[in-house]
Design a protein around this motif. Structure first.
Motif: not given
Length: 123
Positions: A21-22, A71, A19, A76, A6, A78, A8
């Motif tokens: 992210s992972c 995505d 936001r 990823t 992770e 989010y 962000g």
């Protein structure tokens, strides 16, 4: 071996946005069920959202403020956080569930976890 990283998190003022992210490695992000969880100071871990295929589910407290997405091209997941308030402060975790074929907010089903990213909402 599936790994989740992770990023962000940070410090944001009330009403602000972040936001998260992972990044998923070791497996395709469009396989498995993914979830976001959080744990505030002195609180138990709670589920935020989960995604599998084209379906996303959210905990009641989200009330339209957070949006989870995926995505596939970037492997990823989010979590968009809007209208943040101090009660949203905590460590936010991304997790993967290899056993469920639908989204689920039930943490015990998740078998892979990231290290977490800190979100602090304060003026």
């Amino acid at each position: 071996q599936l790994q989740l990283v992770e990023s962000g998190g940070g410090l944001v003022q009330p009403g602000g946005s972040l936001r998260l992210s992972c990044v998923v490695s070791g497996f395709r992000v469009d396989y498995y069920t993914y979830g976001w969880f959080r744990q505030g100071p002195g609180k138990e871990r709670e589920a935020i959202s989960s995604i599998r295929g084209g379906t996303t589910v959210y905990a009641d407290f989200v009330k339209g403020r957070f949006t989870m997405s995926r995505d596939n091209a970037n492997n990823t997941v989010y979590l968009q956080l809007n209208s943040l308030n101090p009660e949203d402060t905590g460590v936010y975790y991304c997790a993967a569930n290899s056993r469920s074929t639908w989204p689920t907010l039930w943490a015990p089903q998740y078998d892979y976890w990231g290290q977490g990213t800190q979100v602090t909402v304060s003026s």
